[in-house]
Structure formats: structure tokens, C-alpha cells
Scaffold this motif. Structure first.
Motif, mmCIF file in Angstrom:
data_model
loop_
_atom_site.group_PDB
_atom_site.id
_atom_site.type_symbol
_atom_site.label_atom_id
_atom_site.label_comp_id
_atom_site.label_asym_id
_atom_site.label_seq_id
_atom_site.Cartn_x
_atom_site.Cartn_y
_atom_site.Cartn_z
ATOM 1 N N LEU A 225 0.414 -1.218 -0.253
ATOM 2 C CA LEU A 225 0.023 -0.187 0.395
ATOM 3 C C LEU A 225 1.002 1.438 -0.287
ATOM 4 O O LEU A 225 2.212 1.675 0.561
ATOM 5 N N THR A 227 0.454 5.885 0.405
ATOM 6 C CA THR A 227 -0.559 7.117 0.610
ATOM 7 C C THR A 227 0.867 8.126 -0.286
ATOM 8 O O THR A 227 1.733 7.794 0.416
ATOM 9 N N GLY A 231 -1.549 9.796 5.064
ATOM 10 C CA GLY A 231 -2.387 8.436 5.415
ATOM 11 C C GLY A 231 -3.909 8.850 5.467
ATOM 12 O O GLY A 231 -4.403 7.700 5.863
ATOM 13 N N TRP A 234 -5.192 5.292 0.406
ATOM 14 C CA TRP A 234 -3.971 4.721 0.398
ATOM 15 C C TRP A 234 -4.723 3.730 -1.169
ATOM 16 O O TRP A 234 -6.167 3.331 -1.584
#
Length: 315
Positions: A225, A227, A231, A234
Motif C-alpha cells: 500500500l 499513501t 495516511g 491508500w
């Protein structure tokens, strides 16, 4: 005719082979213990520390003063240690099984215990010697997240989760993410409250932010994942568990928003220079090695692995 067929097959086979990155230096360090090494952290190009141990038997803090070529036994405790880190002031912290948490002051050779309980601390992030977030849990259940402060021996806030938590990273004193079995959590108030994010479906075991906005997470089932907004959202770089995506990841570390390393079971060691869009296998880690942690800075890196193994590399 046979020669032409063979040459055609050879060209096709070579063309199908995946490129492999060969580093300038990759070598195993001399380690004085045989238990699994669980994490590694370097203060500079020479001075480093590592944690190791066997659950319910013993734990170790290891130290190196020559860049990881040789390691010596710094401290031994009664149970497995999981994570070591140092804050920006050179204060060191170690956490592990039986809720053990220790601190080491700059210029002092002793690790002082400031917390013990009945939990299995998997990871921690200390942004000062007064404030920290600790994540705990059994193999799959019993997740606990603690915010420590205004002194590290006080519990400011405690949260319990059904599933185990495995790692945490703070980008500043307020913002950070924690991950675990099917969970990606985010805080904006220094760990006092947490909001669950959409990613599901893997045992997320490692989170790292090379900058305030860009961060990465990997899962034991092969999920990756990313970002780019601290955060809040994602992107799935790699879907774990699907055909061709069955590798077991353990840890990742990025030296910049674009440049990072990924390690896992069965000698898995990957490298990216484009923010995780593509990955290149790195030559050197034995297939028998199950890597648990990776740390890199200033053109050098170190990998913690099972059976008392620590590897150093230069890139």
C-alpha cells in the motif's frame, strides 16, 4: 537446424528472466547469538544496535561499532525483544515480549527497564523520551495500542482491538499510522484517538513514512500500500494473495519518497526507485533466510533475519 532451435530457445529464456540488482557490497555480519534477529537500527555509518531472541526463553540487544561487520552481546534479558529505535536526540528504546520496554541515554552503556506487563510489544515509535506509541498483540488477536506520556512510564491512553497490531510510525508528534491483522489505523492527536482506514485483507506487518505525506505498508500475504496524503487515503500497489503475488513480506524501509527496500521470507529482497510502482530483486540474501527487518541510510543498509543473521549492504 538443432543449433538454430537451441539459440532461439536460449534467447527466449534469457528474455523471460527477471533482472536482478547486484549491490556494491553485500555480506553477512558476525553475530554472537543463534536466535532470530528481529530489528536493526544504526545511529551513523558505524554504530548500530539490533534486537533478537526466542519467545519465552531469552532476548538480546546486540551492538556493532564497525558498520555491522561484527556484533557483540550488549544486553541479555529473560524474553524475546522485537524492536529497537533511537530518537533524534540519540536516546535509544527497546520493546519486546512480557511488555518489556527499556531506555538507553546518550553516553550511557546501560539499558534501563521502565515498563513490564503481560503483553507482547511488537513495535513502538518514540518521538521523544517523554512520548511514544506502543503496539502489542498475540499472533492474531488481542491488539493493544498505548499512548505514553507526559513521561514514558505513564499511560496517557489505551485502546484495545480484536486483532493483533504489529507496527507503528509517527511522522510528527501528532500524526501517525499503526497496522496489524486487517487493520490500518491513523491518528491526528498524538495517539489519543485512532481512525480505521479502508485497507483490509492482509496481515499488515510493516509501515514506514520517508516523509510527512508519503508512506508505505506491506503485508504478510504480499500486499503493498502507498499513501501520498499522510495516511488519509491508500493506494494498492500490489494485491496480495492473487496469482503470482504469493510472496510473504515482512518489512520495508524507504530512504526517500521514491527509493526503498522490501524484505521477507525465503530470501526475498526487493528494491524500488520509482515509489513502489516497480520492484527489482536484489542479489545476495540466501533463500533459506527469512528476513524480519530492514534499515537503510546514507548509502548503507542492514537486514535482520532468523537464526542469528544480520546482513550489511551498500547501494
Amino acid at each position: 537446424m538443432r543449433l538454430l532451435v537451441f539459440l532461439a530457445w536460449l534467447v527466449l529464456a534469457l528474455g523471460c528472466q527477471k533482472d536482478v540488482l547486484t549491490l556494491r557490497v553485500f555480506e553477512a555480519g558476525s553475530v554472537p547469538v543463534s536466535e532470530d534477529v528481529t530489528s536493526v537500527w544504526f545511529l551513523d555509518s558505524l554504530r548500530g544496535f539490533a534486537t533478537a531472541g526466542a519467545a519465552w526463553i531469552r532476548g538480546h540487544v546486540l551492538a556493532s561499532e564497525d558498520g555491522g561487520r561484527t556484533w557483540y552481546l550488549d544486553t541479555t534479558v529473560v524474553n524475546r525483544l522485537e524492536r529497537v529505535m533511537f530518537d533524534s536526540h540519540g536516546v535509544g528504546f527497546v520493546v519486546g515480549l512480557h511488555g518489556l520496554a527499556m531506555i538507553r541515554w546518550p553516553g550511557d552503556s546501560t539499558w534501563y527497564t521502565f515498563r513490564t506487563d503481560y503483553n507482547w510489544h511488537r513495535s513502538a515509535y518514540f518521538w521523544s523520551y517523554r512520548h511514544a506509541v506502543l503496539v502489542s498483540g498475540d499472533v492474531f488477536q488481542g491488539g493493544i495500542l498505548r499512548k505514553l506520556g507526559p513521561e514514558v512510564w505513564y499511560i496517557d491512553t489505551l485502546h484495545r482491538f480484536v486483532n493483533s497490531l504489529y507496527d507503528v510510525w509517527m511522522t510528527d508528534s501528532l500524526t501517525g499510522c499503526a497496522v496489524g491483522l486487517g487493520w490500518v489505523l491513523r491518528t491526528e492527536d498524538g495517539g489519543r484517538s485512532w481512525q480505521r482506514q479502508p485497507p483490509r485483507g492482509d496481515l499488515f506487518c510493516s509501515v514506514h513514512f520517508p516523509s510527512a505525506q508519503v508512506g508505505y505498508v506491506c503485508g504478510r500475504g504480499g500486499t503493498l500500500l502507498k499513501t501520498t496524503d499522510g495516511g488519509r487515503t491508500w493506494q494498492v500497489l500490489r494485491e496480495g494473495g492473487s496469482i503470482g503475488h504469493s510472496q510473504s513480506f515482512r518489512a520495508l524501509w524507504f530512504t526517500s519518497d521514491q527509493h526503498g527496500f522490501l524484505v521477507g521470507d525465503g530470501g526475498l529482497f526487493w528494491h524500488t526507485t520509482d515509489g513502489g510502482r516497480s520492484w527489482l530483486p536484489v542479489h545476495g540474501l540466501p533463500r533459506a533466510a527469512n528476513a524480519a527487518h530492514v534499515f537503510a541510510q546514507g548509502g548503507r543498509g542492514w537486514i535482520a533475519a532468523d537464526a542469528g543473521r544480520i546482513y550489511r549492504f551498500e547501494y
